[in-house]
Scaffold this motif. Sequence first.
Motif, PDB file in Angstrom:
ATOM      1  N   LEU A 459       0.840  -1.189   0.000  1.00  0.00           N
ATOM      2  CA  LEU A 459       0.000   0.000   0.000  1.00  0.00           C
ATOM      3  C   LEU A 459       0.881   1.247   0.000  1.00  0.00           C
ATOM      4  O   LEU A 459       1.932   1.265   0.637  1.00  0.00           O
ATOM      5  CB  LEU A 459      -0.894   0.023   1.246  1.00  0.00           C
ATOM      6  CG  LEU A 459      -1.871  -1.140   1.450  1.00  0.00           C
ATOM      7  CD1 LEU A 459      -2.550  -0.999   2.798  1.00  0.00           C
ATOM      8  CD2 LEU A 459      -2.899  -1.189   0.339  1.00  0.00           C
ATOM      9  N   LYS A 461       0.832   5.152   1.111  1.00  0.00           N
ATOM     10  CA  LYS A 461       0.107   6.172   1.873  1.00  0.00           C
ATOM     11  C   LYS A 461       0.044   7.491   1.109  1.00  0.00           C
ATOM     12  O   LYS A 461      -0.835   8.306   1.367  1.00  0.00           O
ATOM     13  CB  LYS A 461       0.780   6.378   3.226  1.00  0.00           C
ATOM     14  CG  LYS A 461       0.790   5.144   4.106  1.00  0.00           C
ATOM     15  CD  LYS A 461       1.533   5.400   5.409  1.00  0.00           C
ATOM     16  CE  LYS A 461       1.565   4.139   6.269  1.00  0.00           C
ATOM     17  NZ  LYS A 461       2.322   4.359   7.521  1.00  0.00           N
ATOM     18  N   TRP A 468      -3.715   7.832  -1.571  1.00  0.00           N
ATOM     19  CA  TRP A 468      -3.520   6.469  -1.095  1.00  0.00           C
ATOM     20  C   TRP A 468      -3.642   5.546  -2.314  1.00  0.00           C
ATOM     21  O   TRP A 468      -4.481   5.790  -3.196  1.00  0.00           O
ATOM     22  CB  TRP A 468      -4.596   6.089  -0.079  1.00  0.00           C
ATOM     23  CG  TRP A 468      -4.240   6.376   1.348  1.00  0.00           C
ATOM     24  CD1 TRP A 468      -4.351   7.568   1.999  1.00  0.00           C
ATOM     25  CD2 TRP A 468      -3.724   5.436   2.304  1.00  0.00           C
ATOM     26  NE1 TRP A 468      -3.934   7.439   3.296  1.00  0.00           N
ATOM     27  CE2 TRP A 468      -3.546   6.134   3.517  1.00  0.00           C
ATOM     28  CE3 TRP A 468      -3.411   4.087   2.258  1.00  0.00           C
ATOM     29  CZ2 TRP A 468      -3.062   5.524   4.670  1.00  0.00           C
ATOM     30  CZ3 TRP A 468      -2.918   3.470   3.403  1.00  0.00           C
ATOM     31  CH2 TRP A 468      -2.750   4.175   4.596  1.00  0.00           C
ATOM     32  N   LEU A 536      -9.215   1.908   5.688  1.00  0.00           N
ATOM     33  CA  LEU A 536      -8.170   2.899   5.439  1.00  0.00           C
ATOM     34  C   LEU A 536      -8.666   4.298   5.804  1.00  0.00           C
ATOM     35  O   LEU A 536      -9.871   4.574   5.743  1.00  0.00           O
ATOM     36  CB  LEU A 536      -7.758   2.867   3.963  1.00  0.00           C
ATOM     37  CG  LEU A 536      -7.173   1.559   3.439  1.00  0.00           C
ATOM     38  CD1 LEU A 536      -6.893   1.668   1.934  1.00  0.00           C
ATOM     39  CD2 LEU A 536      -5.893   1.187   4.193  1.00  0.00           C
TER      40      LEU A 536
END
Length: 620
Positions: A459, A461, A468, A536
């Motif tokens: 992932l 950020k 994201w 998230l």
Amino acid sequence: MNETIQQSGDSLNASLRPHRLISAITIAGLLLLLTAFAISADSAVAANIAAASAPPISSAPALSSASDIWAAAEDGPGSVGTIPEDITAGESVTAAKTVLVVYPTPRLLRGILPWQERDWPKMMQNLLGHFDVEVTLRTSGEYQGGDLARYDAFIYMGTYPEKVPRTLLREVARSPKPVLWLGRNIEQLDVVGGPRWQTRLSEGQSVAYIYKDRTIDASRLQQMNMVKEFPVNSVVWAWADTAEGRFPFGLRNQRFWYVADTDLHSRAYLLVADQLYDFLGQPSEGKRWATLRIEDVHPLRSPEALRQFADVLKSRNIPFMVTVVPVYVNPKTGERVTLAERPELVEALRYMEASGGTILVHGLTHQVGDGETGWGFEFWDADRERPVLSKIAPDWAEKRWSRAINDLRALGLRPLGITVPHYAMSRDSYVHLRDRVDLLVGSPQISGHSRLTQKVPYLLKKDQYGYWVIPENIGFLDFRIDDPVAPMLKAAEEVALVRDCAAGAFFHSFLDSGRLVQLVDGLREGGFAFLDPRDLPVREVLPSASPEHEVGAISEADVFWDPIVNGDTPKGAFFLWRLAQEETPLLFAVAIALAGVTAAAFILIVRALAMEDGAGNKRR
């Protein structure tokens, strides 16, 4: 008398011809000098801007001497046979919060455009976006003394050969900060008292990387720097098996890392991404995520099939994503169907949301030109390899996104992010959408100048635009092959070499759910847990704040008008658009000016020579 005057005129012209030639050459030379001055001035301005935006230097520690940093260098260089076989963590590194990434200054005659030169550091910036760090990109020509000390960590991307500034070399050789050097030009550290490295650039060849007791084949032929000499106390953390033998691919000497290649398109990106944890001093959470998208849901899809997908996944307690295209279009048949015209499909989408599904906006029509929905791009002109642009409606792409978002929200659906059709659109569109979109799902597009995308193993950020990112890195279920699940599971195993990985896959909505069961069960058996995007820290996709983009404000004519079909993509517009991009250095504009000046000088010289030759023929 006229003859005498004519002879006098010929004599005068003959005497002036050499002067004309000299004048033309002199003018050309002056123009070239002025252009060179403009280039140097551009670099100086860029350096001043970079220095002004850098963190303050007051807190920077004093630099250590080269002998402190490279304690074993005095024992002489090592060779391939002297590197220990084990991978060692080495000296611990304090967690970095700021990173400076430096790459070669663009050169006019290299054959690489300035924005292409910037692609590689942008890929590194995206990988760094997994961590809580602030990243600054800068060319080596913009580097100023003390820059390295202003940051917690430093990365040099040696994508092309260059004469690295001595100031940069000296500060790298003496720095107590973590340094990661990739690719070319590392031999130059020796000239400032740093360690001795010797490498040789190979021809393109098959390469297999050895990392953590795993062998990973490069995806294509690779050029890499064959390491011949290095500091004797270095340890290896990755090898490369080539046709020429086995060579170290990744080495570490205390706080200095070296990687023998800058190609983050190859599967070497997995090795580099994993080593960033140690390089940045960042802890791992010990996660192994998987993500799944049900792809290309448009108004002609089967509501029953969608409900079946939802039931299969809910029964296994697997969260998933659904990419939705609100309008189906087939220009060849004239057919156009909106999601609002299919209430049973809308209910199936709501059922998917209630079963653990997350809605993603997948463009408005997922097609452009005469293509059918689901089979082409929407915001990219693949034939001309450029974004779809319009001089009549410069906000055409933004209006389409607004209409798609508005349509889904008006139907009671709650999109959490977007997936760009085939991951390609203009840089401006990414920038404009960021105000109301937090989550991007798919492979990040590297720049707005090509549709080239990047695989990332975890992932992000914050990518280069601030999104994201949930990656797609193990592909899709290819129904054209006998066992489409096996290569996806193999790719997931490779991604799992990286700490806190996220193996991202997608599954087309027109396929049978049987293969889907095989895929998700295989990922779970491989130790992956499925990520719920709703966990998230991202907002739902917001409607546009612009009144002209609000619900009902976008006319049918505006949104379904096609710049490609209607011929509103002038050739000059794309060139000007490229020059206007923030990612394009002013140096490119100077390069264009230099080309024009050179052409003008050449014409002047040819004309002067032609005049002299013509006069000589007349005399004869």
